[in-house]
Design an enzyme around this catalytic site. Structure first.
Site, PDB file in Angstrom:
ATOM      1  N   ASP A 156       0.830  -1.207   0.000  1.00 28.70           N
ATOM      2  CA  ASP A 156       0.000   0.000   0.000  1.00 28.70           C
ATOM      3  C   ASP A 156       0.863   1.255   0.000  1.00 28.70           C
ATOM      4  OD1 ASP A 156      -2.642   1.291   0.321  1.00 28.70           O
ATOM      5  OD2 ASP A 156      -1.783   1.980   2.212  1.00 28.70           O
ATOM      6  N   GLU A 185       1.427  -0.390  -5.417  1.00 29.53           N
ATOM      7  CA  GLU A 185       0.239   0.454  -5.481  1.00 29.53           C
ATOM      8  C   GLU A 185       0.714   1.894  -5.555  1.00 29.53           C
ATOM      9  OE1 GLU A 185      -3.133   2.918  -3.965  1.00 29.53           O
ATOM     10  OE2 GLU A 185      -1.487   2.392  -2.650  1.00 29.53           O
TER      11      GLU A 185
HETATM   12  C1  OTU Z   1      -4.139   3.671  -0.572  1.00 27.35           C
HETATM   13  O1  OTU Z   1      -4.428   4.618  -1.567  1.00 27.35           O
HETATM   14  C2  OTU Z   1      -5.409   2.898  -0.296  1.00 27.35           C
HETATM   15  O2  OTU Z   1      -5.847   2.278  -1.483  1.00 27.35           O
HETATM   16  C3  OTU Z   1      -6.434   3.804   0.282  1.00 27.35           C
HETATM   17  O3  OTU Z   1      -7.670   3.175   0.442  1.00 27.35           O
HETATM   18  C4  OTU Z   1      -5.889   4.325   1.593  1.00 27.35           C
HETATM   19  O4  OTU Z   1      -6.768   5.294   2.099  1.00 27.35           O
HETATM   20  C5  OTU Z   1      -4.505   4.937   1.459  1.00 27.35           C
HETATM   21  O5  OTU Z   1      -3.626   4.179   0.639  1.00 27.35           O
HETATM   22  C6  OTU Z   1      -3.843   5.049   2.798  1.00 27.35           C
HETATM   23  O6  OTU Z   1      -3.508   3.777   3.290  1.00 27.35           O
HETATM   24  O7  OTU Z   1      -4.245   7.981  -2.333  1.00 27.35           O
HETATM   25  O8  OTU Z   1      -6.707   7.556  -3.053  1.00 27.35           O
HETATM   26  O9  OTU Z   1       0.128   6.570  -4.816  1.00 27.35           O
HETATM   27  O10 OTU Z   1      -2.335   7.385  -3.965  1.00 27.35           O
HETATM   28  O11 OTU Z   1      -1.620   4.907  -1.583  1.00 27.35           O
HETATM   29  C7  OTU Z   1      -5.881   6.452  -2.848  1.00 27.35           C
HETATM   30  C8  OTU Z   1      -0.574   5.784  -3.944  1.00 27.35           C
HETATM   31  C9  OTU Z   1      -4.565   6.857  -2.313  1.00 27.35           C
HETATM   32  C10 OTU Z   1      -1.643   6.541  -3.172  1.00 27.35           C
HETATM   33  C11 OTU Z   1      -2.461   5.524  -2.484  1.00 27.35           C
HETATM   34  C12 OTU Z   1      -3.683   5.828  -1.743  1.00 27.35           C
END
Ligand code: OTU
Length: 619
Positions: A272, A314
């Site tokens: 993540d 991700e």
């Molecule tokens: C991720 O996403 C998860 O998919 C989210 O659900 C979480 O809220 C977040 O991390 C925190 O744990 O900004 O709109 O470049 O953009 O990590 C999604 C990657 C997010 C980020 C991404 C984030």
């Protein structure tokens, strides 16, 4: 018995010889300045060897099978399914009972969203982890997780789990110890004592949740020393504390988490927020070289202990930056498969939604060209929707801001002529607000819609087109829970204030799913069409994920088209408009529509409103 123990040990020696030098070099580059480096390096090595020795036999067998077929995740029979455990089936035991439903669809890759022990109260849908070694009690136990992995493996499915590696919950034992004054754990986080330093960092940082969690630092008086003001780095919500990977202890802790979960039967780690791991003043703190070295080191170390396990990046960032998460050869600068095996093709997902809203295929075609530089041994995760909002600004390097704003308004249903039933979420610094909503709602389907209604047929065609195109791209396609039965948005009353993403996190509608064989319902039509596509896809060698999709040229602007290459090329064509178009393709004259299972005349190939077709070119 003796021979198998012997061969397991030999395998481990070989893997150590091959991958340890890679990890060792990366870790020296990352932590060369640290005192007692040699002792720490031997701790890392021992952790990996211990995990390899403790790996259950069933998992080493799976490793061996995957090493013999290293392209397993690129094969066209692969299909993922992503869901929240509670929304889909209540508990992990409930998920096990639903595996038949997923097997019927052709699912081979299971991605339950975060299920490890989470902070109580607000926890960002589980992305605030309180304990990486136990399962959230509401959802089950560690034993249930192992049992799910076993059942999944029996059913020929891989299990993907989120490892929220960038931050822990404020409730995590490390954060608690830090708050209680333990300097060892204080050093696990980025704690700043000086307001000027906070301001200096903020000057170059973006914001992920500008509305719901503005800024990147949270005042945390419990961490204060010598009476100074004190902030903790929180890229996301204030209760999600970014870990300090400049501290080698943090690297080793998270490595131990990965090794532990791998030995519970997890096959794929979704790392993540991958881009955020390393921080440096004066930068955006996204995708810094050290972040890549950390992920590359994890990969090399997992290749020793659990060689069948994959890493999934991700990174919802500029497409060129996403490609870098597959890895790069340090010497040549060329793409190399030494980092994540999988990464989200966020760019194409976003470009497809944009294409349907604008009727213009050009940006998607341009993007295909940019993404083709991916290493051939790695694969995209391709998808139509996920649990997050659609972030239009991730395409800011390719698409004019004005277009992104227009598309955002379109999906919020705020433009004349828009069919979409989504909602605007948030944007950083005047960017285009991102979009929330289930796929079925974004294409304009109303919950009560039935096939044959004029206002149901077009939305269904759009939804199926998105999936037909996505299933033909290069990568492992992941269905988002409920899309297979055209599930629409969660009821507005169920959405917490300020967290609009719950609009697309409804409970699975099992009544709707029970009617999946009834062609008189939208759910039934959608399910049958998807199953057909999934089944046909599995038999098409041209859809193997190694070779990238190549955009076709010479098409009308409202037609998206690309080619996949096998012994015979396969064309994917999609009409982005509500009017029939007839194409004359130079590849012809003879083709076959492999979904309809009928011959096609390529000199006069009709595409109905919002239709997509897969056409095999005949010799
Ligand atoms: C991720 O996403 C998860 O998919 C989210 O659900 C979480 O809220 C977040 O991390 C925190 O744990 O900004 O709109 O470049 O953009 O990590 C999604 C990657 C997010 C980020 C991404 C984030």
């Amino acid at each position: 018995m003796t021979s198998s123990v012997f061969s397991r040990a030999t395998g481990l020696h070989d893997r150590l010889d091959r991958h340890w030098p890679v990890a060792d070099a990366l870790l020296r580059r990352l932590y060369g300045e640290v005192p007692a480096l040699e002792g720490w390096l031997s701790q890392v090595r021992e952790a990996v060897i211990r995990a390899a020795r403790n790996r259950p036999a069933a998992l080493t067998d799976l490793d061996a099978r995957r090493q013999a077929e290293p392209d397993w995740f690129q094969r066209p029979n692969q299909l993922g399914y992503c869901f929240y455990v509670d929304r889909f089936a209540g508990t992990l035991a409930g998920v096990r009972r639903r595996l038949d439903y997923l097997a019927e669809l052709g699912v081979t890759y299971l991605h339950p969203l975060p299920l490890l022990a989470m902070q109580s109260g607000d926890n960002d849908g589980g992305f605030a982890v309180a304990d990486y070694r136990s399962v959230e009690p509401r959802l089950g136990t560690a034993e249930d997780l192992r049992a799910l992995a076993e059942d999944a493996h029996q059913a020929g499915m891989a299990l993907c789990l989120d490892v929220v590696c960038n931050h822990t919950a404020r409730d995590h034992a490390w954060a608690q110890a830090a708050r209680a004054g333990d300097p060892v754990y204080r050093a696990y986080y980025h704690v700043l004592d000086n307001a000027d330093e906070v301001a200096a960092y903020e000057a170059t940082l973006g914001q992920v949740f500008p509305k719901t969690a503005p800024g990147n630092f949270t005042p945390e008086p419990s961490l204060a020393r010598d009476g100074g003001g004190t902030w903790v780095w929180t890229t996301f919500y204030p209760y999600q504390w970014d870990l300090n990977y400049a501290n080698p202890a943090v690297f080793l802790e998270m490595l131990e988490v990965l090794l532990h979960l791998a030995n519970q039967g997890v096959d794929v780690f979704r790392l993540d927020s991958t881009p955020f791991l390393w921080k440096a003043p004066g930068t955006s703190c996204r995708g810094l070289p050290q972040t890549h070295w950390i992920v590359q080191a994890w990969r090399a170390l997992l290749a020793i202990a659990a060689p069948g396990v994959l890493l999934k990046g991700e990174a919802i960032v500029d497409p060129d930056d996403v490609v870098s998460f597959f890895g790069r050869d340090e010497a040549t600068g060329q793409p190399a498969a030494n980092e994540c095996h999988l990464a989200y093709n966020n760019g194409m997902m976003t470009a497809l939604w944009l294409a349907q809203a604008t009727g213009d295929a050009a940006p998607a075609h341009a993007l295909l060209d940019r993404l083709a530089g991916r290493p051939r041994q790695a694969a995209w995760i391709t998808y139509v929707r996920c649990h997050d909002d659609i972030i239009w600004d991730a395409l800011a390097a390719l698409i004019p801001a004005e277009t992104l704003h227009r598309v955002s308004a379109f999906y919020a249903g705020a433009l004349p002529g828009s069919y979409a039933l989504g909602a605007a979420f948030q944007a950083d610094g005047g960017g285009a607000p991102s979009t929330n909503g289930m796929a079925a709602s974004l294409v304009g389907l109303r919950p009560e819609g039935r096939p044959g209604d004029a206002d149901t047929d077009a939305p269904l065609a759009r939804l199926l087109q998105l999936y037909q195109v996505t299933l033909a791209l290069d990568g492992l396609p992941v269905l988002y829970m409920g899309d297979e039965v055209a599930l629409t948005n969660a009821p507005l009353a169920s959405i917490p204030a300020g967290e609009g993403r719950w609009l697309h996190r409804p409970a699975m509608d099992w009544d709707r799913a029970a009617g999946r064989d009834d062609g008189a319902t939208a759910a039934g039509r959608c399910h049958a069409a998807l199953r057909r596509l999934i089944e046909v896809r599995a038999g098409l060698p041209a859809l193997h994920g190694a070779e990238p999709a190549r955009a076709l040229t010479g098409l009308p602007s409202g037609v998206l088209g690309f080619q996949r290459v096998g012994s015979r090329p396969l064309l994917c064509l999609a009409n982005l408009t509500g009017e029939t178009v007839t194409l004359s393709l130079p590849a012809g004259p003879l083709g076959r529509d492999v979904v309809a299972d009928e011959d096609a005349d390529l000199t006069a190939l009709p595409l109905g409103p919002w239709q997509a077709r897969w056409i095999k070119v005949r010799p």
